[in-house]
Write an enzyme that holds these catalytic residues in place. Structure first.
Site, PDB file in Angstrom:
ATOM      1  N   LYS A   1      15.350  -3.729 -10.477  1.00 36.51           N
ATOM      2  CA  LYS A   1      14.652  -2.959  -9.439  1.00 36.51           C
ATOM      3  C   LYS A   1      15.668  -2.554  -8.382  1.00 36.51           C
ATOM      4  CE  LYS A   1      10.330  -1.811  -8.477  1.00 36.51           C
ATOM      5  NZ  LYS A   1       9.240  -1.487  -9.384  1.00 36.51           N
TER       6      LYS A   1
ATOM      7  N   GLY B   1     -10.408   1.269  -6.384  1.00 35.25           N
ATOM      8  CA  GLY B   1      -9.290   2.216  -6.276  1.00 35.25           C
ATOM      9  C   GLY B   1      -9.432   3.315  -7.302  1.00 35.25           C
TER      10      GLY B   1
ATOM     11  N   GLY C   1      -7.680   6.145  -7.668  1.00 35.43           N
ATOM     12  CA  GLY C   1      -6.508   7.035  -7.626  1.00 35.43           C
ATOM     13  C   GLY C   1      -6.180   7.508  -9.022  1.00 35.43           C
TER      14      GLY C   1
ATOM     15  N   VAL D   1      -4.518   6.029 -11.705  1.00 37.07           N
ATOM     16  CA  VAL D   1      -4.813   5.123 -12.827  1.00 37.07           C
ATOM     17  C   VAL D   1      -6.327   4.925 -12.954  1.00 37.07           C
ATOM     18  CG1 VAL D   1      -4.511   2.776 -13.715  1.00 37.07           C
ATOM     19  CG2 VAL D   1      -2.586   3.959 -12.667  1.00 37.07           C
TER      20      VAL D   1
HETATM   21  P1  NAD Z   1      -2.784   5.837  -6.370  1.00 40.82           P
HETATM   22  O1  NAD Z   1      -2.152   5.819  -5.048  1.00 40.82           O
HETATM   23  O2  NAD Z   1      -2.959   7.145  -7.090  1.00 40.82           O
HETATM   24  O3  NAD Z   1      -4.243   5.152  -6.305  1.00 40.82           O
HETATM   25  C1  NAD Z   1      -4.555   4.037  -5.543  1.00 40.82           C
HETATM   26  C2  NAD Z   1      -5.932   4.271  -4.932  1.00 40.82           C
HETATM   27  O4  NAD Z   1      -6.369   3.067  -4.323  1.00 40.82           O
HETATM   28  C3  NAD Z   1      -5.933   5.342  -3.839  1.00 40.82           C
HETATM   29  O5  NAD Z   1      -6.934   6.305  -4.124  1.00 40.82           O
HETATM   30  C4  NAD Z   1      -6.225   4.549  -2.563  1.00 40.82           C
HETATM   31  O6  NAD Z   1      -6.964   5.299  -1.620  1.00 40.82           O
HETATM   32  C5  NAD Z   1      -7.024   3.396  -3.110  1.00 40.82           C
HETATM   33  N1  NAD Z   1      -7.062   2.211  -2.244  1.00 40.82           N
HETATM   34  C6  NAD Z   1      -6.090   1.714  -1.426  1.00 40.82           C
HETATM   35  N2  NAD Z   1      -6.525   0.615  -0.796  1.00 40.82           N
HETATM   36  C7  NAD Z   1      -7.783   0.383  -1.232  1.00 40.82           C
HETATM   37  C8  NAD Z   1      -8.767  -0.613  -0.974  1.00 40.82           C
HETATM   38  N3  NAD Z   1      -8.539  -1.613  -0.105  1.00 40.82           N
HETATM   39  N4  NAD Z   1      -9.968  -0.529  -1.597  1.00 40.82           N
HETATM   40  C9  NAD Z   1     -10.223   0.481  -2.443  1.00 40.82           C
HETATM   41  N5  NAD Z   1      -9.340   1.462  -2.731  1.00 40.82           N
HETATM   42  C10 NAD Z   1      -8.141   1.408  -2.146  1.00 40.82           C
HETATM   43  O7  NAD Z   1      -1.937   4.810  -7.274  1.00 40.82           O
HETATM   44  P2  NAD Z   1      -1.970   4.643  -8.855  1.00 40.82           P
HETATM   45  O8  NAD Z   1      -0.783   5.312  -9.447  1.00 40.82           O
HETATM   46  O9  NAD Z   1      -3.341   4.937  -9.366  1.00 40.82           O
HETATM   47  O10 NAD Z   1      -1.686   3.072  -8.973  1.00 40.82           O
HETATM   48  C11 NAD Z   1      -2.713   2.131  -8.725  1.00 40.82           C
HETATM   49  C12 NAD Z   1      -2.191   0.732  -8.983  1.00 40.82           C
HETATM   50  O11 NAD Z   1      -1.683   0.640 -10.308  1.00 40.82           O
HETATM   51  C13 NAD Z   1      -1.011   0.316  -8.065  1.00 40.82           C
HETATM   52  O12 NAD Z   1      -1.096  -1.069  -7.841  1.00 40.82           O
HETATM   53  C14 NAD Z   1       0.208   0.595  -8.938  1.00 40.82           C
HETATM   54  O13 NAD Z   1       1.308  -0.195  -8.550  1.00 40.82           O
HETATM   55  C15 NAD Z   1      -0.325   0.201 -10.292  1.00 40.82           C
HETATM   56  N6  NAD Z   1       0.382   0.811 -11.427  1.00 40.82           N
HETATM   57  C16 NAD Z   1       0.454   2.155 -11.536  1.00 40.82           C
HETATM   58  C17 NAD Z   1       1.121   2.714 -12.625  1.00 40.82           C
HETATM   59  C18 NAD Z   1       1.195   4.205 -12.810  1.00 40.82           C
HETATM   60  O14 NAD Z   1       1.622   4.638 -13.898  1.00 40.82           O
HETATM   61  N7  NAD Z   1       0.790   5.011 -11.838  1.00 40.82           N
HETATM   62  C19 NAD Z   1       1.722   1.896 -13.587  1.00 40.82           C
HETATM   63  C20 NAD Z   1       1.604   0.494 -13.453  1.00 40.82           C
HETATM   64  C21 NAD Z   1       0.933  -0.028 -12.369  1.00 40.82           C
END
Ligand code: NAD
Length: 354
Positions: free
Chosen positions: A80, A180, A182, A184
């Site tokens: 990292k 959440g 977002g 994923v």
């Molecule tokens: P993102 O930012 O697109 O989505 C996260 C969502 O969570 C946002 O819409 C945000 O408003 C919401 N959120 C934040 N705090 C919150 C709360 N307290 N209650 C409810 N909703 C809340 O991120 P993402 O890419 O969808 O990633 C989501 C998670 O998955 C993260 O932990 C990330 O590290 C993990 N992850 C993502 C990937 C990837 O390929 N994007 C891969 C592995 C792990």
């Protein structure tokens, strides 16, 4: 903090401090383990409050990457990078090119990609100095956004859990509470909706919540209410540390399976879930779709191959469940054991041939 003591305790290989007063770069690269292959892990940019906080973060994140890659069966190690700075104010082309030169100096022992606070554009600047970078634009022959396959992998891992608990892996008629909505969370919801699952959702972002309701007919709840929802599966797809001594007693589900990183606040939370009879899908097992996608990029990107490999998460999750039952341990501990066994096996083979 005694850094070398910490590194010895958890078997780290290398910690690299990168300073360039010309561009303002202050970064740290941690290489945890390269037994299985080069250390892959994102470059995070964050305004850390102290050097110690940055060092601890990069060390922890690098080790998590080792486990994630090993459990996914990839020939990659864990690493990292963290850049100390505010992504909203401190970014420049020079800063990322400078980081690229430091990465190049490691001769392929560390491969970087996007992470919190960095973007595809930043990776392009790093690419000007080194080939040891992924997460570049699709037009550059790369794999692009990782979240669609991360969502698909979470869905596969969830199905393996549903099979274990309910005897069949269909999600039809099951209720899944997604925390959440977002990238994923939305991709996951598409698969669940298409299979006839009911979705309960929460997001602190009003627009994301509305999308969940309009596109997937989700029932919305407030952010804190999600832990109390009566459901088959609770799916954390937002933040880390959401499974802890305060939230676990509230859960009314039989399975926890979501995409968020570092869901357990502490190791004991995996045991707490087991004691409550809740089947936990270890986060790094079922959210490995992104890293699997990137690993395919390293040997020439083929989207079909990437999807086939991500679908394997179903079987990896089933193996974790089987090992946990056999050893009478939590699935979290079984996942760690699976990852460690693979690394130890590779070390044994290496010793035989040296
Ligand atoms: P993102 O930012 O697109 O989505 C996260 C969502 O969570 C946002 O819409 C945000 O408003 C919401 N959120 C934040 N705090 C919150 C709360 N307290 N209650 C409810 N909703 C809340 O991120 P993402 O890419 O969808 O990633 C989501 C998670 O998955 C993260 O932990 C990330 O590290 C993990 N992850 C993502 C990937 C990837 O390929 N994007 C891969 C592995 C792990």
């Amino acid at each position: 903090m005694k850094i070398i003591d910490y590194m010895q305790r958890y078997d780290y290989e290398q910690l690299v401090f990168c300073c360039d007063t010309g561009t303002g770069l202050n970064a740290i690269i941690a290489i945890h383990d390269t037994t299985l292959g080069p250390a892959l892990g994102g470059a995070r940019m964050w305004p850390y409050q102290s050097e110690e906080a940055a060092i601890l973060d990069v060390l922890r994140l690098a080790r998590a990457m080792t486990y994630k890659a090993a459990a996914a069966g990839l020939n990659l190690g864990g690493g990292k990078a963290v850049i100390i700075g505010d992504p909203a104010k401190d970014k420049s082309i020079g800063l990322f090119r400078s980081l690229g030169r430091f990465i190049e100096s490691l001769n392929g022992r560390y491969i970087t990609t996007e992470d919190v606070g960095t973007s595809i554009d930043d990776m392009q600047h790093i690419r000007a100095e080194t080939t040891h970078v992924t997460g570049l634009p699709l037009s550059w022959g790369s794999s692009g956004d990782t979240s669609p396959l991360t969502g698909f992998g979470v869905y596969q891992g969830m199905k393996a859990c549903v099979k274990e608990v309910f005897g069949a892996d269909s999600l039809q008629g099951r209720t899944v509470a997604i925390q959440g909505f977002g990238k994923v969370g939305s991709h996951l919801a598409r698969y669940l909706h298409d299979e006839g699952a009911r979705i309960v959702a929460t997001d602190v972002n009003e627009e994301a919540s509305q999308r969940a309701q309009q596109e997937f007919g989700a029932t919305l709840v407030n952010a804190d209410e999600i832990y109390d929802v009566e459901c088959d599966v609770f799916s954390p797809c937002a933040l880390g540390a959401v499974l802890n001594a305060r939230t676990i007693p509230r859960l009314k589900c039989q399975i926890v399976a979501g995409g968020a990183n570092n869901q357990l606040e502490e190791d004991e939370d995996g045991d707490r879930l087991q004691q409550r009879g809740i089947l936990y899908a270890p986060d790094y097992i079922i959210n490995a779709g992104g890293i699997i996608n990137i690993s395919v990029e390293l040997t020439g990107y083929d989207p079909e191959l990437a999807r086939t490999q991500v679908a394997e998460i179903y079987h990896t999750m089933a193996r974790v469940i089987a090992l946990a039952k056999l050893e009478g341990i939590s699935t979290a501990r079984a996942a760690d054991r699976l990852a460690r066994n693979r690394i130890e096996e590779a070390r044994r083979v290496r010793r035989i041939y040296l």
